[in-house]
Design a protein around this motif. Structure first.
Motif, PDB file in Angstrom:
ATOM      1  N   GLY A   1       0.900  -1.308   0.062  1.00 12.77           N
ATOM      2  CA  GLY A   1      -0.085  -0.017  -0.065  1.00 12.77           C
ATOM      3  C   GLY A   1       0.807   1.434  -0.027  1.00 12.77           C
ATOM      4  O   GLY A   1       0.354   2.224   0.768  1.00 12.77           O
ATOM      5  N   ASN A   2       1.751   1.326  -0.623  1.00 17.06           N
ATOM      6  CA  ASN A   2       2.907   2.486  -0.839  1.00 17.06           C
ATOM      7  C   ASN A   2       3.536   2.951   0.582  1.00 17.06           C
ATOM      8  O   ASN A   2       4.098   3.834   0.644  1.00 17.06           O
ATOM      9  CB  ASN A   2       1.977   3.522  -1.282  1.00 17.06           C
ATOM     10  CG  ASN A   2       1.270   3.377  -2.464  1.00 17.06           C
ATOM     11  OD1 ASN A   2       1.904   2.902  -3.641  1.00 17.06           O
ATOM     12  ND2 ASN A   2       0.099   3.813  -2.578  1.00 17.06           N
ATOM     13  N   ILE A   3       3.524   1.782   1.097  1.00 16.56           N
ATOM     14  CA  ILE A   3       4.383   2.212   2.506  1.00 16.56           C
ATOM     15  C   ILE A   3       5.966   1.924   2.177  1.00 16.56           C
ATOM     16  O   ILE A   3       6.680   2.800   2.710  1.00 16.56           O
ATOM     17  CB  ILE A   3       4.191   0.798   3.596  1.00 16.56           C
ATOM     18  CG1 ILE A   3       2.682   0.786   3.988  1.00 16.56           C
ATOM     19  CG2 ILE A   3       5.155   0.899   4.651  1.00 16.56           C
ATOM     20  CD1 ILE A   3       2.479  -0.291   4.772  1.00 16.56           C
ATOM     21  N   PHE A   4       6.149   1.234   1.142  1.00 15.03           N
ATOM     22  CA  PHE A   4       7.547   1.343   0.942  1.00 15.03           C
ATOM     23  C   PHE A   4       7.689   1.681  -0.735  1.00 15.03           C
ATOM     24  O   PHE A   4       6.895   0.995  -1.570  1.00 15.03           O
ATOM     25  CB  PHE A   4       8.237  -0.339   0.907  1.00 15.03           C
ATOM     26  CG  PHE A   4       8.447  -0.754   2.336  1.00 15.03           C
ATOM     27  CD1 PHE A   4       9.689  -0.258   2.913  1.00 15.03           C
ATOM     28  CD2 PHE A   4       7.496  -1.425   2.851  1.00 15.03           C
ATOM     29  CE1 PHE A   4      10.022  -0.701   4.022  1.00 15.03           C
ATOM     30  CE2 PHE A   4       7.647  -1.741   4.418  1.00 15.03           C
ATOM     31  CZ  PHE A   4       9.048  -1.416   4.850  1.00 15.03           C
ATOM     32  N   GLU A   5       8.679   2.375  -1.022  1.00 20.63           N
ATOM     33  CA  GLU A   5       8.906   2.847  -2.417  1.00 20.63           C
ATOM     34  C   GLU A   5      10.324   2.357  -2.759  1.00 20.63           C
ATOM     35  O   GLU A   5      11.268   2.522  -1.882  1.00 20.63           O
ATOM     36  CB  GLU A   5       8.871   4.352  -2.559  1.00 20.63           C
ATOM     37  CG  GLU A   5       7.564   5.050  -2.347  1.00 20.63           C
ATOM     38  CD  GLU A   5       7.585   6.576  -2.432  1.00 20.63           C
ATOM     39  OE1 GLU A   5       8.351   7.194  -3.087  1.00 20.63           O
ATOM     40  OE2 GLU A   5       6.613   7.156  -1.912  1.00 20.63           O
ATOM     41  N   THR A   6      10.662   1.790  -3.757  1.00 17.14           N
ATOM     42  CA  THR A   6      11.931   1.389  -4.313  1.00 17.14           C
ATOM     43  C   THR A   6      12.080   1.638  -5.918  1.00 17.14           C
ATOM     44  O   THR A   6      11.216   1.713  -6.664  1.00 17.14           O
ATOM     45  CB  THR A   6      12.004  -0.471  -4.147  1.00 17.14           C
ATOM     46  OG1 THR A   6      11.084  -0.770  -5.119  1.00 17.14           O
ATOM     47  CG2 THR A   6      11.599  -0.621  -2.724  1.00 17.14           C
ATOM     48  N   SER A   7      13.268   2.030  -6.230  1.00 17.63           N
ATOM     49  CA  SER A   7      13.322   2.374  -7.567  1.00 17.63           C
ATOM     50  C   SER A   7      14.896   1.644  -7.849  1.00 17.63           C
ATOM     51  O   SER A   7      15.848   1.579  -6.853  1.00 17.63           O
ATOM     52  CB  SER A   7      13.573   3.753  -7.845  1.00 17.63           C
ATOM     53  OG  SER A   7      14.533   4.305  -7.012  1.00 17.63           O
TER      54      SER A   7
END
Length: 802
Positions: free
Chosen positions: A582-588
């Protein structure tokens, strides 16, 4: 008793949800029978200060559509006649759920209150939480000041430039450095704009402080990959800083007192609901600390800085507004000597934002900016003043046309005149009234940069998004100026001069132009994963003439001419983006490659200061940069923060037809700022509702240096011999900073506000900023390290809103 508390807890949890579910929808607009294209506008402001909330998101749940508030905190919606649920989010503020029934054209005005962090499981996003997935933008990072305040402060306050250096692909060369190196680019390849006006030296005290007061900044965006076509003039990145306008409703302000500096800002309505003003002042009092030290050299030194901001905002009506911004910073520094170095930034800008129709918007900016530095020597023996400066006057005109909800067209133009005074030496008189040095004036330079552009952003279904555009840049370098001619097929130096020509005022000496295409795509694998790629071409017509690794106030800017061609940068990028839980973690995960043409490098023993013919000291080169960037960010819970890691290389090559100009035998060598490994770990832990602990850990490879291999005697002097450039490195850099923040509420008592205790360099690492060499009898010159911050440095600061 436990059962009773459990029941009470469940009621406290359930009742707000029931109330929300039963909340009556607000009817918006007057019912005149409209069924489609109902125009609704609105504005979000801070409940306490009345300041507009810029960059807040407005999400229409039923349409899965998100809009962002503009510089006035305003937003615009076009809806069909129906019931909707609006969701308002802003970093550091409580989320608002606002049901409406759209029946006709109308307006919504809401106030938002800052989140007091009494809940552990609330996520506050400054922008659309899935923008990193759905947007076609690559390498565009926006940070709101509320997010920035969670980072450990540097010498008592948060720092914009240093916060950007914690992001992947961005680095600095050391602890007292003001410039940024973005994806293998030099510090001069970054265009830094405040309120639309370029700023040439964004530092106080040689980089120990950033020259921007955080209290007058609303947010800032760094573009480091695919740069929108409305920007030009730099090769690596654009840093666009937006000031914060004052409240149209009530008067208030901010204050901070720290160990070495303090600041104060006030804002409020000049004409209620029409015109607001905001003024901010920041200054240092570091001299008391220097004067208390035992070291006699430091005790006789002085260091001062201050900056002033003024923002005047006027609302013509809900569709048109004008903002005037003023900025000035000043520094002077003297280290145990009779020589004082000072520098000044000054800028004015006026900006008009207008909504010409439901689909057509305009943004117009006019600006003036000025930067100068001076060196004053009052030793009594060789008194002199050395001055240099640069001045920009320009304008930008940007248009946006909405072809549809996911189909936008951008176009516009910009132009500016640049004047550079490279240096003037003004002799003083000694005790006998005689001039000890001769006056010297370097010829000023004049040029004009202009550009026109268009860009088209659109989406095809839910899976594909595209952005493509083209920018045309033109440049004219003109007189008055006297230009040398050199013999063909020979090195450009004073021995090969064959004549000169004098150009009249306004006469064009040299012109350059070029097309800069830019394109990117986004493919959504699913709702939480996307792939992006793009290509970017940039032209840069101005160069920083410096043989140091970081920006210094004595550096000289040089315009492209018939000998020094503009830098051209081609960049290719590819990235994978994924959000979890739920967008708690953002990764790239991103990779990039750059080709750089016409890099400026220097001949051995080059004399750069007060040089009328820099072409004799400079040699052209090429560059390449490539890297891998990884980023993980946690938005939820007591512990938030991010981890960024970059592996990158920044290489240079100088190969000319003349053997004496070739560097390192024509092989690729590291740039001054090349640091292959760069790691940053940032965490913020909420110990209680009003207490938080923040930490930042940095690690990077040591930057390149050149060590002498031998020494020789010349005219009675012992000189070092260098064979190759940048083939050795200083020791690796690492540092830990910690801070503890208390939010105290004393109902008017003196301790109400935020107290922040911070310790920089917790374990006292002596990170070398530079290496210098001292002669030793019977051996080559020996290397010694200079550390700017070699011990733990505690600071205490207190801030409040009123």
């Amino acid at each position: 008793m436990k059962k009773f508390l459990l029941v009470i807890g469940l009621l406290l949890f359930i009742i707000p949800g029931v109330v929300l579910a039963q909340q009556k929808a607000t009817v918006v607009g007057r019912d005149i029978g409209e069924l489609k294209n109902i125009r609704i506008s609105g504005r979000l402001i801070d409940q306490i200060s009345g300041e507009p909330l810029v960059g807040a998101t407005v999400t229409i749940r039923e349409l899965n559509k998100t809009e962002v508030t503009n510089t006035n905190g305003s937003f615009f919606l076009v809806l069909d006649r129906a019931e909707y649920t609006l969701e308002f989010r802003y970093v550091g503020y409580e989320t608002i759920i606002y049901p409406i029934i759209a029946v006709g054209e109308g307006r919504i005005s809401l106030t938002m209150i800052q989140e007091d962090f009494t809940l552990d499981d609330v996520v506050i996003f400054g922008r659309d939480p899935e923008k990193n997935l759905r947007s076609t933008e690559m390498g565009a990072i926006s940070i709101n000041m509320n997010t920035l305040k969670e980072l450990p402060p540097f010498l008592g306050e948060v720092d914009i430039i240093r916060s950007i250096a914690t992001l992947p692909g961005v680095s600095q060369v050391g602890e007292a450095s003001s410039g940024l190196n973005v994806r293998g680019g030099g510090a001069d390849q970054n265009l830094i704009m405040f309120a639309g006006a370029p700023i040439y030296n964004p530092s106080h005290l040689f980089g120990l402080f950033t020259a921007f007061n955080p209290d007058v900044v609303n947010d800032f965006t760094l573009y480091k990959a695919i740069i929108p076509t409305r920007y030009g003039g730099r090769g690596s990145s654009i840093l666009d800083i937006t000031p914060k306008s004052g409240s149209l409703d009530t008067w208030g302000g901010d204050m901070m007192a720290g160990s070495v500096s303090g600041k104060l800002s006030i804002n409020g309505p000049v004409v209620k609901d029409k015109i607001s003003a905001k003024v901010g002042f920041r200054g240092s009092y570091i001299n008391w600390l220097l004067n208390s030290l035992n070291n006699p050299e430091l005790r006789t030194s002085q260091a001062n800085f201050n900056d002033v901001n003024g923002i005047l905002y006027g609302e013509i009506n809900e569709n048109h507004n004008i903002t005037y911004s003023f900025y000035r910073s000043y520094d002077d520094f003297a280290l145990a000597s009779d020589t004082t170095i000072s520098w000044t930034n000054l800028s004015h800008s006026i900006r008009y934002n207008g909504k010409l129709s439901e689909k057509f918007f305009v943004d117009a900016i006019g600006f003036y900016t000025f930067y100068d530095f001076s060196i004053f020597n009052r030793s009594g023996i060789n008194n002199f003043d050395l001055k240099s400066g640069i001045e920009d006057v320009g304008a930008r005109l940007n248009f946006t046309y909405n072809l549809g909800d996911r189909n936008k067209l951008f176009f516009g133009a910009d132009t500016k005149n640049i004047t550079i005074n490279p240096g003037e030496l003004i002799p003083g008189t000694n005790e006998n009234g005689e001039m000890s040095v001769l006056p010297q004036l370097v010829q000023p330079e004049f040029a004009r940069e202009s550009g026109v552009y268009f860009q088209h952003d659109f989406e095809i279904g839910e899976k594909l998004g595209f952005s493509y555009g083209l920018r045309y840049d033109s440049y004219q370098y003109f007189g008055p100026r006297t230009v040398r001619s050199y013999a063909p097929n020979l090195p450009i130096n004073s021995a090969n001069v064959i004549g000169e020509r004098t150009y009249a005022d306004g006469e064009v000496i040299q012109s350059y132009d070029g097309f800069g295409p830019r394109a990117s795509f986004r493919y959504s694998i699913n709702s939480k994963t996307s792939i992006k790629g793009g290509y970017n071409k940039m032209y840069q017509f101005i160069h920083l003439i410096s043989n140091t690794a970081t920006i210094a106030p004595t550096d000289v800017w040089k315009l492209s001419d018939e000998f020094i061609r503009p830098q051209i940068v081609d960049q290719y990028s590819l990235g994978l983006y994924k959000n979890f839980k739920g967008n708690i973690f953002e990764t790239s995960f991103e990779v990039y490659y750059k080709d750089i043409q016409n890099v400026v490098d220097y001949k051995d023993g080059a004399r750069l200061l007060l040089q009328n013919n820099l072409e004799t000291e400079i040699i052209p080169g090429v560059g390449q940069a490539y890297g891998v960037e990884m980023y993980v960010k946690k938005n939820l819970g007591r512990l938030t923060g991010w981890l960024s890691y970059t592996y990158s290389r920044a290489l240079r090559r100088v190969l000319t037809p003349f053997e004496e100009e070739i560097i390192n035998d024509g092989n690729w060598f590291p740039a001054n700022f090349d640091k292959p490994h760069d790691l940053t770990l940032i965490g913020n832990y909420k110990l209680a509702s009003n207490v938080s602990l923040s930490g930042t850990f940095f690690y990077s490879t040591g930057r390149p240096v050149s060590f002498p291999e031998a020494k020789f005697d010349f005219a009675g002097n012992s000189l070092a011999f260098f064979r190759d450039r940048n083939l050795q490195r200083i020791p690796d850099f690492h540092r830990l900073d910690l801070s503890l923040n208390f939010q105290l509420k004393g109902k008017g008592k003196f301790y109400e506000g935020d107290w922040t205790f911070a310790v920089m360099n917790v374990y006292g690492r002596k990170n070398p900023f530079s290496i210098f060499f001292a002669d030793q009898a019977g051996s080559p010159p020996q290397a010694y390290r200079l550390a700017i911050l070699g011990v733990p440095l505690p600071t205490l600061s207190y801030s409040l809103k009123f």
